[in-house]
Design a protein around this motif. Structure first.
Motif, short mmCIF file in Angstrom:
data_model
loop_
_atom_site.label_atom_id
_atom_site.label_comp_id
_atom_site.label_asym_id
_atom_site.label_seq_id
_atom_site.Cartn_x
_atom_site.Cartn_y
_atom_site.Cartn_z
N LEU A 382 0.83 -1.21 0.00
CA LEU A 382 0.00 0.00 0.00
C LEU A 382 0.86 1.25 0.00
N ASN A 383 1.95 1.21 0.78
CA ASN A 383 2.84 2.37 0.82
C ASN A 383 3.51 2.58 -0.53
N TYR A 384 3.91 1.45 -1.16
CA TYR A 384 4.52 1.57 -2.49
C TYR A 384 3.53 2.15 -3.49
N GLU A 385 2.30 1.62 -3.44
CA GLU A 385 1.27 2.13 -4.36
C GLU A 385 0.97 3.60 -4.09
N LYS A 386 0.98 3.97 -2.81
CA LYS A 386 0.73 5.36 -2.46
C LYS A 386 1.85 6.26 -2.98
N GLU A 387 3.11 5.83 -2.74
CA GLU A 387 4.24 6.61 -3.21
C GLU A 387 4.26 6.69 -4.73
N HIS A 388 3.92 5.56 -5.38
CA HIS A 388 3.89 5.55 -6.84
C HIS A 388 2.81 6.49 -7.36
N ALA A 389 1.64 6.43 -6.71
CA ALA A 389 0.55 7.32 -7.12
C ALA A 389 0.91 8.78 -6.87
N LEU A 390 1.60 9.04 -5.75
CA LEU A 390 2.02 10.41 -5.44
C LEU A 390 3.03 10.90 -6.47
N THR A 391 3.95 10.02 -6.85
CA THR A 391 4.95 10.39 -7.86
C THR A 391 4.27 10.69 -9.19
N LEU A 392 3.32 9.81 -9.58
CA LEU A 392 2.59 10.05 -10.82
C LEU A 392 1.78 11.34 -10.75
N SER A 393 1.20 11.58 -9.57
CA SER A 393 0.41 12.80 -9.41
C SER A 393 1.29 14.03 -9.55
N LYS A 394 2.48 13.98 -8.93
CA LYS A 394 3.40 15.11 -9.05
C LYS A 394 3.85 15.29 -10.50
N ARG A 395 4.10 14.15 -11.16
CA ARG A 395 4.53 14.22 -12.55
C ARG A 395 3.42 14.80 -13.43
N HIS A 396 2.20 14.34 -13.19
CA HIS A 396 1.08 14.87 -13.97
C HIS A 396 0.83 16.34 -13.67
N LEU A 397 1.02 16.69 -12.39
CA LEU A 397 0.85 18.10 -12.02
C LEU A 397 1.90 18.97 -12.70
N LYS A 398 3.13 18.43 -12.75
CA LYS A 398 4.19 19.19 -13.42
C LYS A 398 3.91 19.32 -14.90
N ILE A 399 3.42 18.22 -15.51
CA ILE A 399 3.09 18.27 -16.94
C ILE A 399 1.97 19.28 -17.18
N ALA A 400 0.98 19.26 -16.28
CA ALA A 400 -0.16 20.16 -16.45
C ALA A 400 0.23 21.62 -16.29
N HIS A 401 1.31 21.87 -15.56
CA HIS A 401 1.73 23.26 -15.29
C HIS A 401 3.02 23.62 -16.01
N ASP A 403 5.05 24.03 -19.88
CA ASP A 403 4.98 24.11 -21.34
C ASP A 403 5.89 23.05 -21.94
N ALA A 404 5.38 22.25 -22.84
CA ALA A 404 6.13 21.11 -23.38
C ALA A 404 7.33 21.56 -24.21
N LEU A 405 7.19 22.65 -24.97
CA LEU A 405 8.26 23.07 -25.88
C LEU A 405 9.42 23.70 -25.13
N THR A 406 9.14 24.64 -24.24
CA THR A 406 10.20 25.41 -23.57
C THR A 406 10.50 24.91 -22.17
N GLU A 407 9.64 24.00 -21.64
CA GLU A 407 9.75 23.50 -20.28
C GLU A 407 9.62 24.61 -19.24
N LEU A 408 8.95 25.69 -19.62
CA LEU A 408 8.67 26.79 -18.70
C LEU A 408 7.31 26.55 -18.03
N PRO A 409 7.08 27.15 -16.87
CA PRO A 409 5.73 27.12 -16.29
C PRO A 409 4.72 27.72 -17.28
#
Length: 555
Positions: A382-401, A403-409
């Motif tokens: 459960l802890n692994y799944e939680k950490e994995h989900a948190l990592t994915l969430s952070k990654r998705h949050l970073k992607i959502a915030h 810019d793909a081309l310039t990597e700027l916010p």
């Protein structure tokens, strides 16, 4: 252990033979550890018929009925045995195989028929035990021939208690390992009872609560049967041996149902079987109140039923691919093998180290520890799944915030920055000149290079002065908490110079600045900066038309 359980489950025949081999080794160790050489171990048992409490009852032969062993439903029994002592010494009289004895009195007679000792004790007796967790009684005897007469009474018996005599050093050595098993197992039970009770309170899950109740019942049962509660706390209520198990058996069936998530529709047969067993076990409780002498037998039958149910449910769910059931199957298999031996045997032959009670306690403790490991494995997953989900969430949050081309916010990140912008801060909107020219004449790849180069050079120039965002297309924005406009304009001018040196001669920009103190509404602040940027852009375009030969980058 947990890591190998899935493999063990896939090879059930091998596993059963392995468990039998381990049990055989355990029983062999009993013989090796039984250092006492028992005397007076081959006598005759009698049941006292219509006993009236007279101390001389065993002398009245017509009142004594020979029996193979004391009945499991209890009663008053007499044991007679003759023995010889080759030398004078310090001896101990005790029972093997079982400690569930209500009262006992040992009488020692010499060759002349004179009583030389009378020793009393038992779970219901308040006579202190000289040896912790044992019924052993000391006696100093000279060499000679003696007769042992033991009175034994109890509401019921778990196994066949057999009196024996051993020398003091041999006795002390023989009981060490058994007592160690009791103390370690009982300590584990107490810790795990608190552990599961705390989990039940925190997680609000019936699984943890039911298992805590199951352990609690075994704490009272084993604490009384193995003399922990009588010796340490002066608790002499004999029925603590049987009645708690009647309730803990019900709790265990509920535990299996909740643990394996047995559903009414998908697991209808197992559910019906489980609820049928619960109903039957519930009937055992009033039956035990009406006929207390059979209460331990009802508890024993109940233990057999819950072990079979747990094993059946575990196999069925594991066969269907349930990972938790595979782990549980390892625990219930160990419980079943050792527990089945303890509830189907009345003697532990050739050993003064272990009682039947020891094996029952060991069976429960092994299952508890293995289930704790299973639970720990669950928590790790459960802890692994939680950490994995948190990592994915952070990654998705970073992607959502980002810019793909310039990597700027991006624009969403800009809104968050604006909500935290201090009153002295500023917002700068920027529009790049020349992007269309490079896209049309050199292709979009060159235009993308312009955007990336602009993002890199401005970021380098800004440092900690502010944060650069890409809003979209050729529009950028800067948030600067410090609000130093002169430094910002200098940074932008240097950036354009660097871009031109990198081969973007036609690059330029227009920008508009809005101060946070002008409005605390982020939308209004963006409107002001955007309006001023386009005002500057129009001014630059008019200036370019009036002075076509003059190139202006920043006004």
């Amino acid at each position: 252990m947990v890591a190998f359980m899935p493999l063990m489950v896939k090879a059930m025949p091998i596993k059963r033979w392995t468990m039998r081999w381990l049990l055989s080794c355990l029983l062999a160790c009993q013989v090796l550890l039984a250092h006492a050489q028992p005397l007076a171990g081959s006598g005759t048992w009698y049941e006292a018929v219509e006993h009236d409490g007279s101390k001389e009852a065993w002398h009245e032969q017509d009142r004594l009925k020979p029996v193979a062993s004391p009945a499991k439903t209890g009663g008053y029994f007499i044991y007679k045995a003759a023995f010889d002592l080759a030398k004078t010494g310090h001896y101990v009289i005790d029972f093997d195989s079982s400690s569930v004895i209500g009262h006992f009195t040992h009488h020692i007679y010499n060759a002349a028929g004179e009583q030389v000792a009378e020793l009393k004790g038992g779970i219901q007796s308040r006579v202190a035990n000289p040896y912790m967790l044992r019924h052993g009684r000391d006696i100093m005897l000279p060499a000679g021939r003696y007769e042992l007469v033991s009175e034994v009474s109890a509401p019921f018996f778990l196994a066949h208690p057999q009196p024996y005599i051993a020398t003091l050093p041999e006795y002390q050595q023989s009981i060490k390992f058994g007592n160690a098993v009791v103390l370690v197992s009982y300590g584990a039970m107490l810790i795990l009872a608190i552990y599961y009770a705390a989990l039940g309170y925190i997680r609000k899950q019936a699984t943890d609560r039911m298992y805590a109740l199951f352990i609690l019942g075994n704490i009272f049962y084993n604490g009384t049967a193995l003399l922990i509660l009588p010796d340490l706390f002066g608790v002499h209520w004999f029925y603590l041996i049987s009645f708690p198990i009647l309730f803990s058996n019900i709790a265990y069936v509920y535990f299996v149902i909740y643990l394996l998530e047995l559903r009414r529709y998908s697991d209808s047969k197992l559910c019906r079987l489980g609820h049928g067993i619960i109903f039957l076990l519930a009937l055992f409780i009033p039956a035990a109140l009406i006929w207390p002498n059979i209460s331990l037998e009802l508890a024993r039958v109940g233990v057999g039923m819950i072990m079979l149910y747990g094993l059946t449910a575990g196999i069925r769910k594991a066969w269907r691919g349930n990972l938790l059931a595979k782990y549980y199957l390892g625990a219930i298999s160990a419980f079943f093998v050792i527990g089945a031996y303890s509830i189907t045997n009345t003697r532990v032959s050739g050993s003064q180290t272990f009682y039947i009670e020891h094996l029952g306690m060991l069976a429960v403790t092994v299952e508890m520890v293995l289930l704790a490991l299973v639970l720990a494995r669950q928590f790790a997953l459960l802890n692994y799944e939680k950490e994995h989900a948190l990592t994915l969430s952070k990654r998705h949050l970073k992607i959502a915030h980002t810019d793909a081309l310039t990597e700027l916010p991006n624009r969403y990140a800009l809104d968050q920055e604006l909500s935290a912008l201090p009153v002295d801060g500023v917002l700068v909107f920027i529009d790049i000149d020349g992007l269309k020219f490079y896209n049309d004449n050199y292709g979009h790849k060159r235009g993308d290079e312009l955007l990336r180069s602009f993002a890199y050079t401005v970021n380098e120039a800004l440092g900690e002065l502010g944060v650069l965002h890409r809003i979209g297309g050729d529009e950028f924005a800067i948030t600067s908490p410090q609000g130093n406009v002169q430094k910002l304009e200098a940074c932008l001018a240097r950036s354009i110079d660097m871009l031109r040196k990198q081969g973007f001669e036609f690059a330029g920009m227009s920008y508009g600045i809005a101060h946070a103190m002008e409005s605390r509404d982020s939308n209004m602040l963006k409107y002001l900066a955007d309006t001023r940027m386009y005002a500057q852009k129009r001014e630059r375009q008019r200036s370019a038309e009036q002075h076509p030969r003059k190139t202006t980058t920043i006004v």
